[in-house]
Design a protein around this motif. Sequence first.
Motif, PDB file in Angstrom:
ATOM      1  N   VAL A  25       0.836  -1.212   0.000  1.00 15.32           N
ATOM      2  CA  VAL A  25       0.000   0.000   0.000  1.00 15.32           C
ATOM      3  C   VAL A  25       0.867   1.257   0.000  1.00 15.32           C
ATOM      4  N   LEU A  26       1.934   1.275   0.802  1.00 20.12           N
ATOM      5  CA  LEU A  26       2.747   2.472   0.961  1.00 20.12           C
ATOM      6  C   LEU A  26       3.744   2.687  -0.171  1.00 20.12           C
ATOM      7  N   SER A  27       4.178   1.616  -0.818  1.00 19.42           N
ATOM      8  CA  SER A  27       5.284   1.721  -1.777  1.00 19.42           C
ATOM      9  C   SER A  27       5.032   2.701  -2.919  1.00 19.42           C
ATOM     10  N   PRO A  28       3.853   2.733  -3.553  1.00 17.90           N
ATOM     11  CA  PRO A  28       3.678   3.683  -4.664  1.00 17.90           C
ATOM     12  C   PRO A  28       3.931   5.129  -4.252  1.00 17.90           C
ATOM     13  N   ALA A  29       3.411   5.549  -3.090  1.00 17.60           N
ATOM     14  CA  ALA A  29       3.620   6.931  -2.649  1.00 17.60           C
ATOM     15  C   ALA A  29       5.087   7.185  -2.311  1.00 17.60           C
ATOM     16  N   LEU A  30       5.751   6.203  -1.710  1.00 16.87           N
ATOM     17  CA  LEU A  30       7.158   6.378  -1.364  1.00 16.87           C
ATOM     18  C   LEU A  30       8.031   6.436  -2.613  1.00 16.87           C
ATOM     19  N   LEU A  31       7.776   5.559  -3.556  1.00 17.43           N
ATOM     20  CA  LEU A  31       8.578   5.545  -4.782  1.00 17.43           C
ATOM     21  C   LEU A  31       8.359   6.812  -5.601  1.00 17.43           C
ATOM     22  N   ALA A  32       7.141   7.333  -5.556  1.00 13.70           N
ATOM     23  CA  ALA A  32       6.866   8.576  -6.289  1.00 13.70           C
ATOM     24  C   ALA A  32       7.620   9.751  -5.685  1.00 13.70           C
TER      25      ALA A  32
ATOM     26  N   LEU B  15       4.100 -22.692   2.128  1.00 17.19           N
ATOM     27  CA  LEU B  15       4.213 -22.900   0.677  1.00 17.19           C
ATOM     28  C   LEU B  15       2.961 -22.410  -0.035  1.00 17.19           C
ATOM     29  N   VAL B  16       1.819 -22.718   0.540  1.00 17.56           N
ATOM     30  CA  VAL B  16       0.544 -22.357  -0.087  1.00 17.56           C
ATOM     31  C   VAL B  16       0.360 -20.845  -0.131  1.00 17.56           C
ATOM     32  N   LEU B  17       0.738 -20.144   0.920  1.00 15.64           N
ATOM     33  CA  LEU B  17       0.486 -18.709   1.005  1.00 15.64           C
ATOM     34  C   LEU B  17       1.330 -17.903   0.024  1.00 15.64           C
ATOM     35  N   ALA B  18       2.311 -18.539  -0.621  1.00 14.75           N
ATOM     36  CA  ALA B  18       3.048 -17.866  -1.692  1.00 14.75           C
ATOM     37  C   ALA B  18       2.158 -17.632  -2.907  1.00 14.75           C
ATOM     38  N   GLU B  19       0.964 -18.193  -2.897  1.00 15.03           N
ATOM     39  CA  GLU B  19       0.021 -18.008  -4.005  1.00 15.03           C
ATOM     40  C   GLU B  19      -0.285 -16.538  -4.254  1.00 15.03           C
ATOM     41  N   GLN B  20      -0.274 -15.729  -3.208  1.00 14.95           N
ATOM     42  CA  GLN B  20      -0.620 -14.316  -3.373  1.00 14.95           C
ATOM     43  C   GLN B  20       0.319 -13.611  -4.326  1.00 14.95           C
ATOM     44  N   GLN B  21       1.603 -13.920  -4.258  1.00  9.13           N
ATOM     45  CA  GLN B  21       2.560 -13.298  -5.164  1.00  9.13           C
ATOM     46  C   GLN B  21       2.279 -13.691  -6.609  1.00  9.13           C
ATOM     47  N   ILE B  22       1.913 -14.941  -6.834  1.00 10.55           N
ATOM     48  CA  ILE B  22       1.617 -15.404  -8.194  1.00 10.55           C
ATOM     49  C   ILE B  22       0.375 -14.706  -8.725  1.00 10.55           C
ATOM     50  N   ALA B  23      -0.651 -14.566  -7.888  1.00 13.27           N
ATOM     51  CA  ALA B  23      -1.876 -13.895  -8.330  1.00 13.27           C
ATOM     52  C   ALA B  23      -1.614 -12.425  -8.677  1.00 13.27           C
ATOM     53  N   MET B  24      -0.810 -11.749  -7.870  1.00 15.31           N
ATOM     54  CA  MET B  24      -0.474 -10.355  -8.170  1.00 15.31           C
ATOM     55  C   MET B  24       0.308 -10.252  -9.479  1.00 15.31           C
ATOM     56  N   ASP B  25       1.230 -11.169  -9.703  1.00 14.99           N
ATOM     57  CA  ASP B  25       1.981 -11.165 -10.969  1.00 14.99           C
ATOM     58  C   ASP B  25       1.054 -11.392 -12.159  1.00 14.99           C
ATOM     59  N   LEU B  26       0.045 -12.240 -11.990  1.00 13.60           N
ATOM     60  CA  LEU B  26      -0.916 -12.478 -13.071  1.00 13.60           C
ATOM     61  C   LEU B  26      -1.646 -11.193 -13.433  1.00 13.60           C
ATOM     62  N   LEU B  27      -2.085 -10.460 -12.436  1.00 17.68           N
ATOM     63  CA  LEU B  27      -2.812  -9.225 -12.711  1.00 17.68           C
ATOM     64  C   LEU B  27      -1.910  -8.197 -13.402  1.00 17.68           C
ATOM     65  N   ARG B  28      -0.648  -8.139 -13.020  1.00 20.15           N
ATOM     66  CA  ARG B  28       0.276  -7.241 -13.717  1.00 20.15           C
ATOM     67  C   ARG B  28       0.441  -7.672 -15.170  1.00 20.15           C
ATOM     68  N   THR B  29       0.516  -8.979 -15.391  1.00 15.91           N
ATOM     69  CA  THR B  29       0.657  -9.502 -16.751  1.00 15.91           C
ATOM     70  C   THR B  29      -0.567  -9.174 -17.593  1.00 15.91           C
ATOM     71  N   LEU B  30      -1.735  -9.204 -16.978  1.00 10.78           N
ATOM     72  CA  LEU B  30      -2.978  -8.885 -17.701  1.00 10.78           C
ATOM     73  C   LEU B  30      -3.116  -7.395 -17.975  1.00 10.78           C
ATOM     74  N   GLY B  31      -2.253  -6.582 -17.382  1.00 11.36           N
ATOM     75  CA  GLY B  31      -2.282  -5.149 -17.650  1.00 11.36           C
ATOM     76  C   GLY B  31      -3.048  -4.328 -16.638  1.00 11.36           C
ATOM     77  N   ALA B  32      -3.139  -4.814 -15.389  1.00 10.81           N
ATOM     78  CA  ALA B  32      -3.850  -4.044 -14.365  1.00 10.81           C
ATOM     79  C   ALA B  32      -3.152  -2.710 -14.139  1.00 10.81           C
ATOM     80  N   ARG B  33      -3.926  -1.653 -13.966  1.00  6.51           N
ATOM     81  CA  ARG B  33      -3.371  -0.316 -13.750  1.00  6.51           C
ATOM     82  C   ARG B  33      -2.830  -0.194 -12.320  1.00  6.51           C
TER      83      ARG B  33
ATOM     84  N   ASP C 263      -3.489   1.974 -10.045  1.00  6.23           N
ATOM     85  CA  ASP C 263      -4.536   2.256  -9.065  1.00  6.23           C
ATOM     86  C   ASP C 263      -5.333   1.000  -8.727  1.00  6.23           C
ATOM     87  N   GLN C 264      -5.490   0.095  -9.714  1.00  2.00           N
ATOM     88  CA  GLN C 264      -6.189  -1.152  -9.436  1.00  2.00           C
ATOM     89  C   GLN C 264      -5.366  -2.044  -8.508  1.00  2.00           C
TER      90      GLN C 264
END
Length: 561
Positions: free
Chosen positions: A194-201, A320-338, A340-341
């Motif tokens: 949540v914080l990273s976009p504002a910090l990187l900007a 091991l299972v909870l690493a799924e969140q990183q894969i799901a986030m990568d999928l959304l980036r691959t699909l072109g999520a903005r 803000d999304q």
Amino acid sequence: MSSHRPLTRAGRLAHRIGCFFAEEDRLFGPGERPAVSGSPASPQHGAPLRAAYAVIAVLLGLTAGLGSAFVLVNAPTIQQAMGWSAVEVAWLPTAYVMTSISANLVLIKFRQQYGLRPFAILFLGLYAMFAFGHLAATDLGHAIALRAASGIAAAALIPLCLFYMTQALPAKWRIRGLVLGIGVVQCALPLAMVLSPALLAASERRSLFEFEAGLALLSLAAVALVRLPPTERTRVFQTLDAATFGLMGGGLALVAAVAGLGLESGWSPGWIPLALAAAVPLIGLGVGIELKRPQPLIDLRWLARSEAARFALAVLMARLVLAEQQIAMDLLRTLGARPDQLEALAGLILMGAAAGVAASAVSINVEKLARPMMLAVAVVAVAAFVESAPADLDALPRFYGSQFVIGFAGAYFLGPALLMGVTQALQRGSRELISFIVLFGLINAVGALLGHALLATVLDWSRARHEAALADDAIVLAYRDTLRLAAMLATATAVYLGVLLSIRIRARLVQLKAGAAPPPPPPVAAAPSQWRPPAASLAETIVLCGVAAGGVALVIRAFIP
């Protein structure tokens, strides 16, 4: 005529500094003594002091978690800004895990022998110093060394968070403090998203480390001003501890290096077999030394018993299972999520994690710990199956719901898992508790690395298979296969936890049928000790307020372009 000469100015200053770092010598009644040496006593506190302990616990938990979380979340940005390769930037989080695993072997004994006060001040001071070092690091070698050093210091912050959170609650609820404390640390990763976009900007990677350094200074000032109740100290370090630490710590660090760097290096056949070949004899020699010691650093015999081994396997499978969140986030980036999304999704994950922590703390029952663990992992399995359905950006609302649920379930799982091991260990003594804490830290750290490495490797393999078959949308199909694998792993974990639950129920029924021993008589109530944290002197207060002001200034500065 007195034979004692008055102290010089330098002598008085040295005496004040010694008192500032010194642990109090205080005897508490039977109901207030520490559960084990190295943990704080449990006197009664007033509401204002409990509130202060709660605020400091949250601050410590976020400080401990955000440092590594910022690097994990923003690794591509750091790589691009510094001009490093993917393997080089992967060294940063891996070096952090390598040293934090090893540090857990000795930090517990440090608290037991030297007390909580010097432990807290020393390692918080080191963590703040290393955070400032990142602001000046410009080459890869210095950055890796600083992350490795930060891993050692950060390993000390998590138990401090747990101690402060348990002191924040009334005595009858203090076991819930463990759940809340570990949950705060768990929330650091989604908060970093949540914080990273504002910090990187504001100032790219520099802002990340300014924020980390600011939190470290705030934590240092808060802990120095508001002390924990003192612990009971014992001489626990032995000469052979150094051999165990060097051998087992080195071997575990090599395993962490393989888990953290193997994927980025393409599982190169060059160094990985060499690292594993070195790790096996190192760990084996360490185990051999520990098994022959009358007072080992960690009780491997207890860890090898079926109950502890079953618990360890369950937690590892869940990580091991909870690493799924990183894969799901990568999928959304691959699909072109903005952006803000993705920020909205990160906010929902954070809300889910916070809700999971609260729900776990409210509903925790030490007699029924396997059930919530099984339920949480089953929920992750369902959510992962939902995400593995055909996906495009029109399916984003579906991901909002599933990732909120996974964030909730992951945080809900960790509290009962921690308490299950703690309660088992406390039944046998302080040495077993040390062994469990080492085991729990190892499983969480290595499990997170292995989980991401496993799922990302399957993703790469599946993508290559679909591209070889000339399948359309090979990337999306590869993500589908990987998410389904995560769902199947979660299902298997839930089933395994169900088996553990049935074993525990059967053992309980046998115990009841045989006639359980009567419960021990309640301890004789003793008058409250009326302990209060010693007040800092005026000079100490001024200095620490200055440190806190510097921390606030750095946190604010991190968001200013």
